[in-house]
Structures are given as C-alpha cells and as structure tokens.
Design a protein around this motif. Structure first.
Motif, PDB file in Angstrom:
ATOM      1  N   TYR A 178      49.073  17.420  25.738  1.00 17.70           N
ATOM      2  CA  TYR A 178      47.860  17.912  25.646  1.00 17.70           C
ATOM      3  C   TYR A 178      47.915  19.647  25.491  1.00 17.70           C
ATOM      4  O   TYR A 178      47.442  20.614  25.053  1.00 17.70           O
ATOM      5  N   ARG A 179      48.733  19.840  26.767  1.00 15.42           N
ATOM      6  CA  ARG A 179      48.885  21.364  27.177  1.00 15.42           C
ATOM      7  C   ARG A 179      49.689  22.174  26.160  1.00 15.42           C
ATOM      8  O   ARG A 179      49.379  23.180  25.782  1.00 15.42           O
ATOM      9  N   ARG A 180      50.997  21.387  25.252  1.00 16.26           N
ATOM     10  CA  ARG A 180      51.534  21.972  24.358  1.00 16.26           C
ATOM     11  C   ARG A 180      50.602  22.164  23.129  1.00 16.26           C
ATOM     12  O   ARG A 180      50.605  23.214  22.548  1.00 16.26           O
ATOM     13  N   PHE A 181      49.810  21.265  23.093  1.00 16.48           N
ATOM     14  CA  PHE A 181      48.668  21.079  21.904  1.00 16.48           C
ATOM     15  C   PHE A 181      47.804  22.471  22.005  1.00 16.48           C
ATOM     16  O   PHE A 181      47.631  23.218  21.056  1.00 16.48           O
ATOM     17  N   ARG A 182      47.497  22.531  23.400  1.00 17.75           N
ATOM     18  CA  ARG A 182      46.391  23.695  23.607  1.00 17.75           C
ATOM     19  C   ARG A 182      47.179  25.266  23.416  1.00 17.75           C
ATOM     20  O   ARG A 182      46.384  26.051  22.971  1.00 17.75           O
ATOM     21  N   GLU A 183      48.159  25.057  23.474  1.00 17.56           N
ATOM     22  CA  GLU A 183      48.891  26.529  23.140  1.00 17.56           C
ATOM     23  C   GLU A 183      49.566  26.632  21.913  1.00 17.56           C
ATOM     24  O   GLU A 183      49.329  27.638  21.593  1.00 17.56           O
ATOM     25  N   THR A 184      50.110  25.740  21.305  1.00 14.76           N
ATOM     26  CA  THR A 184      50.685  25.764  20.180  1.00 14.76           C
ATOM     27  C   THR A 184      50.057  25.236  18.847  1.00 14.76           C
ATOM     28  O   THR A 184      50.108  25.678  17.688  1.00 14.76           O
ATOM     29  N   GLY A 185      48.952  24.181  19.119  1.00 14.92           N
ATOM     30  CA  GLY A 185      48.230  23.632  18.134  1.00 14.92           C
ATOM     31  C   GLY A 185      46.958  24.046  18.094  1.00 14.92           C
ATOM     32  O   GLY A 185      46.405  24.486  16.986  1.00 14.92           O
ATOM     33  N   TRP A 186      46.242  24.197  19.029  1.00 16.08           N
ATOM     34  CA  TRP A 186      44.796  24.555  19.018  1.00 16.08           C
ATOM     35  C   TRP A 186      44.304  25.955  18.875  1.00 16.08           C
ATOM     36  O   TRP A 186      43.690  26.391  18.193  1.00 16.08           O
ATOM     37  N   GLU A 223      39.860  29.237  14.547  1.00 10.02           N
ATOM     38  CA  GLU A 223      38.988  29.349  13.388  1.00 10.02           C
ATOM     39  C   GLU A 223      38.481  28.062  12.929  1.00 10.02           C
ATOM     40  O   GLU A 223      37.423  27.577  12.484  1.00 10.02           O
ATOM     41  N   ARG A 224      39.593  27.291  12.531  1.00  7.94           N
ATOM     42  CA  ARG A 224      39.574  25.986  11.922  1.00  7.94           C
ATOM     43  C   ARG A 224      38.709  25.100  12.728  1.00  7.94           C
ATOM     44  O   ARG A 224      37.733  24.456  12.434  1.00  7.94           O
ATOM     45  N   TRP A 225      39.017  24.970  13.999  1.00 11.80           N
ATOM     46  CA  TRP A 225      38.403  24.213  15.051  1.00 11.80           C
ATOM     47  C   TRP A 225      36.913  24.757  15.107  1.00 11.80           C
ATOM     48  O   TRP A 225      35.835  23.749  15.122  1.00 11.80           O
ATOM     49  N   ALA A 226      36.516  25.734  14.798  1.00 12.69           N
ATOM     50  CA  ALA A 226      35.111  26.216  15.040  1.00 12.69           C
ATOM     51  C   ALA A 226      34.342  25.796  13.663  1.00 12.69           C
ATOM     52  O   ALA A 226      33.330  25.369  13.893  1.00 12.69           O
ATOM     53  N   ALA A 227      35.007  26.050  12.383  1.00 16.57           N
ATOM     54  CA  ALA A 227      34.516  25.537  11.328  1.00 16.57           C
ATOM     55  C   ALA A 227      34.282  24.113  11.488  1.00 16.57           C
ATOM     56  O   ALA A 227      33.275  23.484  11.119  1.00 16.57           O
ATOM     57  N   LEU A 228      35.143  23.263  11.924  1.00 16.20           N
ATOM     58  CA  LEU A 228      34.949  21.828  12.176  1.00 16.20           C
ATOM     59  C   LEU A 228      33.856  21.359  13.117  1.00 16.20           C
ATOM     60  O   LEU A 228      33.480  20.254  13.204  1.00 16.20           O
ATOM     61  N   ARG A 229      33.623  22.183  13.977  1.00 12.90           N
ATOM     62  CA  ARG A 229      32.352  22.104  14.907  1.00 12.90           C
ATOM     63  C   ARG A 229      31.113  21.688  14.220  1.00 12.90           C
ATOM     64  O   ARG A 229      30.186  20.925  14.454  1.00 12.90           O
ATOM     65  N   GLU A 230      30.966  22.254  12.971  1.00 14.26           N
ATOM     66  CA  GLU A 230      29.841  22.242  12.070  1.00 14.26           C
ATOM     67  C   GLU A 230      29.829  20.682  11.525  1.00 14.26           C
ATOM     68  O   GLU A 230      28.648  20.286  11.152  1.00 14.26           O
ATOM     69  N   GLY A 231      30.876  20.078  11.592  1.00 15.63           N
ATOM     70  CA  GLY A 231      30.973  18.805  10.765  1.00 15.63           C
ATOM     71  C   GLY A 231      32.421  18.580  10.135  1.00 15.63           C
ATOM     72  O   GLY A 231      33.048  19.604  10.075  1.00 15.63           O
ATOM     73  N   GLN A 232      32.444  17.127   9.825  1.00 12.68           N
ATOM     74  CA  GLN A 232      33.701  16.984   9.077  1.00 12.68           C
ATOM     75  C   GLN A 232      33.414  16.558   7.455  1.00 12.68           C
ATOM     76  O   GLN A 232      32.411  16.195   7.232  1.00 12.68           O
TER      77      GLN A 232
END
Ligand SMILES: [Zn+2]
Length: 215
Positions: free
Chosen positions: A15-23, A28-37
């Motif tokens: 999870y920590r690797r993901f927060r650093e290198t994936g998330w 921006e992508r995650w922000a857009a996905l917050r609106e829906g899938q």
C-alpha cells in the motif's frame, strides 16, 4: 490492539509503495474518478491469484468492472431465492454502467475446473467443499462431454474443461434478458477469452469454430 500478521505487513508495505508510485503520479485521474466510474468493459474472471485481469490487460483504475469467482462462472438467469452476487454485478454493469463489452476470462490450471472434472468435492458439506461443489455443478453438462472425449485426468482434459467453462458462462450470460436484447441490438458484445498461465498467452474464442486462438 491486534498484533500485525506478516501477511498484513506485506499488504501495508505494498500500500505504501502504491501511495508513492501508483497513486501520487495519477492524482488527477483519481480526482476525476471521485465523480464516478464509467468503465466500458466488464470482465468475469477466476478468483485464482495468478490471473488478475487488471494486470493481464494492463488497465488503470476505472477502466474495467470486474467480477471474480471460482472458475469465472456466470450462473443462468434465475429468480429463485438466494443471494445472486454475480447476477447483481451483471445487472449493474449492463443496466447502470452500460458496459459495451463483457469478457469471460478462463485460465489454465484452474482448480475449480479441475474439481468439476474430477468431481472431487461432490457430496461435501457446505463449508467443507460443499459450496464449491454446488457452484461448479454449473459445469456438470459440459463436464460430461469433456469426460467422454478426454477422460478426467491430465492437461488435455483439464484444458478442455477450462475452455468449455468459458462457453458455459457465455451461454448463461445469454439467458439474461437484458444481455440478450442488448447483444441483439449491438449495444453489447460478449467475448470468451482464455489466459494460459504456463506461457502467459491470451487466447480469444472464435464462437463460430468453438476454438480458442492466440490474441
Ligand atoms: Zn480458476
């Protein structure tokens, strides 16, 4: 407080690797996905730890709607009492998300398909193999044909079972009225696929010939 198991520690390190290198790079992508899938593809795959559709198809969050279960099976349209988890996910994907493509992804060395073939769990109590036995009984008709042609042991028989399983799921998908009408109108495409674990090659089903060919 609970002590941390090595397994949880492994997950948290990931999870920590993901927060650093994936998330972080894809904020921006995650922000857009917050609106829906809005995925256009549904994938039905096996729970087997070796066949993760997001990895095999190299997709990002939001791109595919996935259901995984033992042997990548779709039950037929049934209105009997019970908890129809696959049907619920299918209904949501087809009617609400309006996916354009449904891929059933079978795979090599599938334990569920092997159990269907050998009937090793038949008669087991729920909780001791009975749930699996009941679930993979969805393959019983196909299993008869495979066993008659190839027997119940060895890779040839197993692979035939794994590939017939994909066809069973496709046939069952077509018993759902919403899938049926959308396939007829061209709003949805059904696709059978098979991932061979041994060589990592994806095969697609040619429904006219009934054969799986490398993609
Ligand atoms: Zn499997």
């Amino acid at each position: 407080m609970n002590t941390q198991s090595p397994e949880l520690a492994e997950l948290l390190a990931g999870y920590r690797r993901f927060r650093e290198t994936g998330w972080a790079p894809e904020r921006e992508r995650w922000a857009a996905l917050r609106e829906g899938q809005n995925p256009r593809i549904m994938v039905i795959a096996c729970s087997d730890s070796r066949v993760d559709p997001t990895q095999i198809f190299d997709v990002s969050p939001g791109e595919i709607f996935v259901v995984r279960n033992v042997a990548a099976l779709v039950p037929p349209f049934e209105t009997t009492p019970g908890h129809h988890g696959v049907s619920a996910a299918l209904e949501f994907a087809v009617q609400v998300l309006k996916v354009r493509e449904i891929v059933v992804l079978g795979h090599g060395m599938c334990g569920g398909c092997q159990a269907a073939l050998t009937q090793s769990m038949r008669g087991a109590e729920p909780g001791s193999g009975g749930f699996v036995a009941n679930w993979i009984a969805l393959l019983d008709d196909a299993r008869e044909q495979v066993a008659a042609r190839h027997g119940t042991q060895g890779r040839e028989a197993e692979r035939a079972m794994e590939q017939e399983g994909v066809k069973v799921s496709l046939a069952n998908l077509r018993t759902f009225p919403c899938v049926q009408s959308k396939e007829r109108s061209g709003a949805i495409t059904l696709r059978g696929a098979f991932f061979a674990i041994s060589d990592g090659v994806l095969h697609l089903l040619d429904e006219r010939s009934g054969e799986f060919k490398p993609a």
